[in-house]
Design an enzyme around this catalytic site. Structure first.
Site, short mmCIF file in Angstrom:
data_model
loop_
_atom_site.label_atom_id
_atom_site.label_comp_id
_atom_site.label_asym_id
_atom_site.label_seq_id
_atom_site.Cartn_x
_atom_site.Cartn_y
_atom_site.Cartn_z
N MET A 37 -40.55 25.26 -18.56
CA MET A 37 -41.10 24.07 -19.21
C MET A 37 -42.19 23.43 -18.34
O MET A 37 -42.50 22.25 -18.50
CB MET A 37 -39.98 23.07 -19.51
CG MET A 37 -38.96 23.65 -20.49
SD MET A 37 -38.06 22.41 -21.41
CE MET A 37 -37.28 21.51 -20.10
N ALA A 39 -44.30 21.96 -14.92
CA ALA A 39 -44.03 21.16 -13.71
C ALA A 39 -43.40 22.09 -12.67
O ALA A 39 -42.32 21.83 -12.13
CB ALA A 39 -43.13 19.97 -14.03
N HIS A 41 -42.29 24.53 -9.61
CA HIS A 41 -41.96 24.36 -8.19
C HIS A 41 -41.55 25.73 -7.66
O HIS A 41 -41.64 26.75 -8.38
CB HIS A 41 -40.86 23.31 -8.02
CG HIS A 41 -39.67 23.52 -8.91
ND1 HIS A 41 -38.81 24.61 -8.78
CD2 HIS A 41 -39.21 22.82 -9.98
CE1 HIS A 41 -37.87 24.53 -9.69
NE2 HIS A 41 -38.09 23.47 -10.45
N HIS A 44 -39.33 28.09 -9.77
CA HIS A 44 -40.03 28.89 -10.79
C HIS A 44 -40.78 30.06 -10.14
O HIS A 44 -40.78 31.18 -10.66
CB HIS A 44 -41.03 28.02 -11.56
CG HIS A 44 -40.42 26.86 -12.29
ND1 HIS A 44 -40.63 25.55 -11.91
CD2 HIS A 44 -39.61 26.80 -13.38
CE1 HIS A 44 -39.99 24.74 -12.73
NE2 HIS A 44 -39.36 25.46 -13.63
N GLN A 68 -34.85 21.32 -27.67
CA GLN A 68 -33.70 21.34 -26.77
C GLN A 68 -33.44 19.99 -26.11
O GLN A 68 -32.56 19.88 -25.27
CB GLN A 68 -33.86 22.44 -25.71
CG GLN A 68 -34.93 22.19 -24.66
CD GLN A 68 -35.18 23.42 -23.81
OE1 GLN A 68 -35.71 24.44 -24.29
NE2 GLN A 68 -34.80 23.36 -22.56
N GLN A 160 -26.84 27.94 -19.13
CA GLN A 160 -27.96 28.50 -19.90
C GLN A 160 -28.08 30.01 -19.67
O GLN A 160 -28.25 30.79 -20.61
CB GLN A 160 -29.25 27.80 -19.48
CG GLN A 160 -30.51 28.46 -19.98
CD GLN A 160 -31.74 27.65 -19.59
OE1 GLN A 160 -32.02 26.62 -20.19
NE2 GLN A 160 -32.49 28.10 -18.60
P1 AMP Z 1 -37.20 24.80 -16.49
O1 AMP Z 1 -38.69 24.76 -16.37
O2 AMP Z 1 -36.50 23.71 -15.75
O3 AMP Z 1 -36.74 24.96 -17.93
O4 AMP Z 1 -36.73 26.13 -15.76
C1 AMP Z 1 -37.31 27.37 -16.06
C2 AMP Z 1 -36.54 28.45 -15.36
O5 AMP Z 1 -36.60 28.22 -13.94
C3 AMP Z 1 -35.05 28.48 -15.73
O6 AMP Z 1 -34.62 29.82 -15.81
C4 AMP Z 1 -34.41 27.76 -14.57
O7 AMP Z 1 -33.07 28.12 -14.35
C5 AMP Z 1 -35.29 28.24 -13.42
N1 AMP Z 1 -35.17 27.31 -12.28
C6 AMP Z 1 -35.30 25.96 -12.29
N2 AMP Z 1 -35.06 25.46 -11.07
C7 AMP Z 1 -34.76 26.50 -10.27
C8 AMP Z 1 -34.41 26.63 -8.89
N3 AMP Z 1 -34.30 25.57 -8.10
N4 AMP Z 1 -34.16 27.86 -8.40
C9 AMP Z 1 -34.25 28.96 -9.21
N5 AMP Z 1 -34.59 28.90 -10.52
C10 AMP Z 1 -34.84 27.69 -11.04
#
Ligand code: AMP
Length: 285
Positions: A37, A39, A41, A44, A68, A160
């Site tokens: 989504m 932003a 870091h 990702h 969601q 998830q």
């Molecule tokens: P999001 O952008 O928060 O929806 O996350 C996108 C993907 O990145 C999802 O598969 C998350 O589980 C993964 N993700 C988010 N934070 C972390 C993290 N700290 N370490 C590893 N994967 C992450």
């Protein structure tokens, strides 16, 4: 067609995504999808690295998926930094960024969704009605749009990850799901796009979550009951300044069914509130 040898190719439509993926496939390349989504870091970026390590052409999708988010959740406030994301993806060696509009992802009013039962009954499921249906549906669409060999997800969002693994299994989707370890800040806090909601004072308190997950894991491995271990950790988190513990549970790592005694593989999973920030985290017990 943009340069195929280096750099990030930004595509905004499903047709362009399919054309670009096809041009890499013609070169004999495999495709690794990283749904996000934005932003972005280092968490990702670790998923992009997972794709590169397996020889896949990384395709990162950036889409803040409205379906969601619940009506009282942070969809409007969710951080958005598209140029920053493209810069990070370029530096990471990602090759394709898929950044569609809402209209491109959801043309018209859809009548079809994907719902995974059972495994969504506990933990975040009842607290975020419709959330996992939104996730399962958008991830299905993104995978059908990109048709990757593998798709990469973080263990950070552990429920998830299990929901998606189960969906792919149940529907015989031809994609390998790769779960990647949680990337943490130096003090142990799991990286999250939502961490930027915290004030410096809250950020200092947030470290208690990882500490208490470790305390629970150590205690249940040593034979303490889950009730006793999570009770002590809940009290410690509230004492550390957390506002609410939505749940703190020891579960089977695959089915997410709660365990009272740990005799084999297990997961300690928590969702909490610290000020206006919802913090989730989990570790192996
Ligand atoms: P999001 O952008 O928060 O929806 O996350 C996108 C993907 O990145 C999802 O598969 C998350 O589980 C993964 N993700 C988010 N934070 C972390 C993290 N700290 N370490 C590893 N994967 C992450």
């Amino acid at each position: 067609m943009a340069d195929q040898d280096q750099g990030l190719i930004v595509v905004r439509t499903v047709a362009d995504l399919r054309r670009t993926v096809a041009s890499f496939r013609k070169q004999g390349r495999t495709i690794g999808l990283v749904p996000t989504m934005g932003a972005l870091h280092e968490g990702h970026v670790s998923l992009v690295n997972g794709a590169l390590d397996r020889g896949d052409v990384p395709v990162t999708s950036i889409f803040v998926n409205p379906t969601q988010f619940g009506p009282n959740e942070d969809f409007a406030a969710y951080p958005r930094d598209e140029q920053g994301d493209f810069d990070k993806l370029t530096a990471a060696g990602c090759r394709i960024a898929f950044a569609p509009t809402k209209e491109e992802m959801y043309p018209g009013q859809p009548l079809t969704t994907v719902r995974v039962a059972g495994i969504t009954d506990g933990l975040c499921g009842p607290l975020r009605p419709g959330h996992f249906e939104g996730v399962a549906t958008v991830v299905s669409k993104l995978m059908l749009m990109a048709m990757p060999d593998r798709a990469y997800f973080g263990e950070k969002d552990y429920q998830q990850l299990q929901v998606i693994k189960r969906m792919v299994h149940d529907l015989a989707m031809p994609f390998e799901i790769v779960g990647m370890p949680t990337v943490r800040e130096a003090d142990g806090l799991a990286m999250s796009s939502r961490n930027r909601y915290m004030s410096p004072e809250e950020r200092a308190k947030a470290v208690a979550l990882y500490r208490e997950l470790n305390n629970v894991a150590k205690a249940v491995r040593a034979g303490t009951s889950a009730t006793e271990a999570t009770g002590a950790a809940t009290r410690a988190l509230l004492a550390a300044g957390f506002d609410k513990i939505e749940y703190l549970t020891v579960t089977d790592p695959d089915t997410l069914v709660p365990l009272e005694r740990v005799t084999g593989p297990a997961r300690v999973i928590a969702a909490t509130r610290l000020g206006r920030t919802r913090l989730i985290d989990n570790i192996a017990a």
